[in-house]
Design a protein around this motif. Structure first.
Motif, PDB file in Angstrom:
ATOM      1  N   UNK A   1     -25.985  14.662  55.405  1.00 30.73           N
ATOM      2  CA  UNK A   1     -24.637  14.576  55.974  1.00 30.73           C
ATOM      3  C   UNK A   1     -23.637  15.576  55.392  1.00 30.73           C
ATOM      4  N   UNK A   2     -24.038  16.425  54.448  1.00 34.82           N
ATOM      5  CA  UNK A   2     -23.122  17.439  53.915  1.00 34.82           C
ATOM      6  C   UNK A   2     -22.919  18.550  54.943  1.00 34.82           C
ATOM      7  N   UNK A   3     -21.901  19.387  54.707  1.00 39.61           N
ATOM      8  CA  UNK A   3     -21.681  20.558  55.549  1.00 39.61           C
ATOM      9  C   UNK A   3     -22.620  21.657  55.059  1.00 39.61           C
TER      10      UNK A   3
ATOM     11  N   UNK B   1     -18.981  14.324  59.141  1.00 39.73           N
ATOM     12  CA  UNK B   1     -19.518  13.450  58.091  1.00 39.73           C
ATOM     13  C   UNK B   1     -19.323  14.035  56.695  1.00 39.73           C
ATOM     14  N   UNK B   2     -19.223  15.345  56.576  1.00 37.33           N
ATOM     15  CA  UNK B   2     -19.029  15.947  55.254  1.00 37.33           C
ATOM     16  C   UNK B   2     -17.711  15.513  54.616  1.00 37.33           C
ATOM     17  N   UNK B   3     -16.749  15.073  55.437  1.00 37.38           N
ATOM     18  CA  UNK B   3     -15.452  14.652  54.904  1.00 37.38           C
ATOM     19  C   UNK B   3     -15.527  13.328  54.163  1.00 37.38           C
TER      20      UNK B   3
ATOM     21  N   UNK C   1      -9.852  12.870  62.171  1.00 38.99           N
ATOM     22  CA  UNK C   1     -11.018  13.527  62.772  1.00 38.99           C
ATOM     23  C   UNK C   1     -10.715  14.987  63.071  1.00 38.99           C
ATOM     24  N   UNK C   2      -9.563  15.264  63.672  1.00 39.66           N
ATOM     25  CA  UNK C   2      -9.222  16.641  64.036  1.00 39.66           C
ATOM     26  C   UNK C   2      -9.104  17.535  62.810  1.00 39.66           C
ATOM     27  N   UNK C   3      -8.502  17.013  61.737  1.00 40.18           N
ATOM     28  CA  UNK C   3      -8.320  17.823  60.537  1.00 40.18           C
ATOM     29  C   UNK C   3      -9.643  18.052  59.801  1.00 40.18           C
ATOM     30  N   UNK C   4     -10.466  17.011  59.720  1.00 39.17           N
ATOM     31  CA  UNK C   4     -11.761  17.173  59.067  1.00 39.17           C
ATOM     32  C   UNK C   4     -12.628  18.182  59.815  1.00 39.17           C
TER      33      UNK C   4
ATOM     34  N   UNK D   1     -21.717  25.358  52.150  1.00 43.49           N
ATOM     35  CA  UNK D   1     -22.347  24.164  51.589  1.00 43.49           C
ATOM     36  C   UNK D   1     -21.255  23.392  50.842  1.00 43.49           C
ATOM     37  N   UNK D   2     -20.633  22.418  51.510  1.00 44.51           N
ATOM     38  CA  UNK D   2     -19.483  21.745  50.899  1.00 44.51           C
ATOM     39  C   UNK D   2     -19.379  20.316  51.386  1.00 44.51           C
ATOM     40  N   UNK D   3     -18.634  19.522  50.620  1.00 46.71           N
ATOM     41  CA  UNK D   3     -18.329  18.127  50.958  1.00 46.71           C
ATOM     42  C   UNK D   3     -16.903  17.845  50.503  1.00 46.71           C
ATOM     43  N   UNK D   4     -16.348  16.729  50.996  1.00 45.66           N
ATOM     44  CA  UNK D   4     -15.039  16.293  50.502  1.00 45.66           C
ATOM     45  C   UNK D   4     -14.059  15.987  51.615  1.00 45.66           C
ATOM     46  N   UNK D   5     -13.166  15.023  51.347  1.00 46.55           N
ATOM     47  CA  UNK D   5     -12.132  14.630  52.304  1.00 46.55           C
ATOM     48  C   UNK D   5     -10.893  15.506  52.220  1.00 46.55           C
TER      49      UNK D   5
END
Length: 381
Positions: free
Chosen positions: A202-204, A220-222, A259-262, A278-282
């Motif tokens: 689920x990561x970017x 999902x990465x968010x 959703x739009x911002x993520x 390769x990144x994750x985070x809200x």
């Protein structure tokens, strides 16, 4: 003296066999004899006798004269006798016809119901947004359509005090915490950077986007985070901004903004970095909250100094620390500004227009990601 409830001036005086209460003078047991007027009332349209009450109405003596009370004869002194009563005289021929309340025919009125147009007296008036409604149209009289009462809302569509406060914000925070726990299942060592299967799915990740078309990763990465400090900082910012924006915008608008911002932040990161992303985070969505908050504050003509300082500090950290996905933050802020403009300058009653605008933005972002994937697969083919 007062008139009989069905006072017919032509009937026999008290004590005759035609008087109510049976034959003879005192009447039958259990019934009281009602005194009759000493002189007959004038016929309809004739002037009243000298010294008598106008229009055949009651004398000033009232109940003290020994006659029945006003409640017994069915009318009150301030309204006069009802139509058809012996004390009621129709207007003379040729007189102008005045409107009378449809529920109280003896009362003249010049006020009509704003919905059905029927004349109503002060006792039947129900205040409305414009003018007055009758009891049936306002829902107070039974049988009529009830008056719709609109819920109080903010200038941007939020419902102050409706339901549980900050419900969507709490759900978003809970999803991030659940995802963080799932990331900690065997196979994940946050300090060494190794990933378990949940994080890997689920990561970017640019390779999965380009070759496997897994575009759900843009959202999902968010919900994923790298370590404890990362999740605590992001969730605190989400808590502070989310509660305020949810109170102003409402639940559905906040979900659409998140959703739009993520998607906006992760899409720009993918467009710039390609397969190496390769990144994750809200933080992509949180920077979008910064942008939307600033636009709404400007729309309300509030002081925006603090939010500008906060945005400046976060951008300073973004471009100073090498491990931060700076394009994700830039993209999230840009998406938040666009959605904030939509919420601030499109009236909240036009919900369809706002929803169409957000969906159009998200659709364009996904389309841009698809085009980027097509270019990457062609370049590496």
């Amino acid at each position: 003296m007062t008139d009989s409830p069905a006072g017919d001036p032509t009937r026999a005086p008290e004590g005759s066999s035609d008087a109510p209460g049976g034959s003879g003078g005192a009447g039958s047991a259990g019934e009281a004899e009602i005194p009759r007027p000493a002189s007959p009332l004038p016929a309809a349209g004739e002037p009243p006798p000298a010294g008598g009450p106008p229009n055949g109405g009651p004398a000033s003596g009232g109940p003290a004269s020994g006659g029945p009370t006003h409640e017994q004869v069915g009318w009150r002194p301030e309204t006069g006798p009802p139509a058809g009563h012996a004390g009621w005289t129709p207007p003379p021929a040729g007189a102008p016809s005045l409107p009378h309340c449809y529920r109280h025919p003896e009362r003249e009125t010049y006020v009509t119901c704003q919905r059905c147009g029927r004349p109503i007296c002060p006792d039947c008036m129900r205040p409305a947004a414009v003018g007055f409604h009758c009891p049936e149209e306002s829902g107070a009289g039974g049988g009529g359509r009830p008056e719709r009462r609109r819920e109080p809302r903010t200038d941007f569509g939020g419902r102050p005090g409706a339901g549980r406060r900050g419900l969507v914000t709490q759900v978003l925070i809970s999803l991030c915490l659940v995802a963080f726990v799932l990331q900690g299942l065997p196979g994940l060592a946050r300090d060494s950077g190794s990933l378990n299967q949940f994080s890997a799915d689920f990561r970017l990740y640019g390779v999965s986007l380009a070759w496997d078309d897994q575009y759900y990763r843009l959202l999902t990465a968010a919900f994923l985070h790298v370590n404890y400090l990362h999740v605590l900082v992001n969730l605190y910012a989400l808590f502070v901004l989310g509660y305020q924006l949810e109170a102003i915008l409402g639940r559905l608008r906040l979900v659409a903004l998140f959703v739009a911002c993520a998607v906006g932040g992760n899409t720009l990161s993918y467009l710039v970095n390609g397969v190496s992303v390769n990144s994750v985070g809200a933080s992509t969505a949180i920077f979008g909250f910064f942008g939307a908050y600033y636009v709404i504050a400007r729309r309300l003509r509030a002081d925006t100094t603090q939010i500008l300082i906060l945005i400046g500090i976060n951008f300073a950290l973004t471009f100073t620390l090498s491990f931060i996905d700076r394009w994700g933050h830039v993209g999230g802020l840009a998406a938040g500004v666009l959605v904030g403009l939509l919420y601030a300058y499109v009236p909240p009653r036009r919900t369809v227009v706002q929803a169409a605008g957000v969906l159009a933005l998200v659709g364009l972002l996904f389309a841009a990601a698809v085009i980027k994937s097509a270019d990457l697969t062609t370049a590496f083919a």
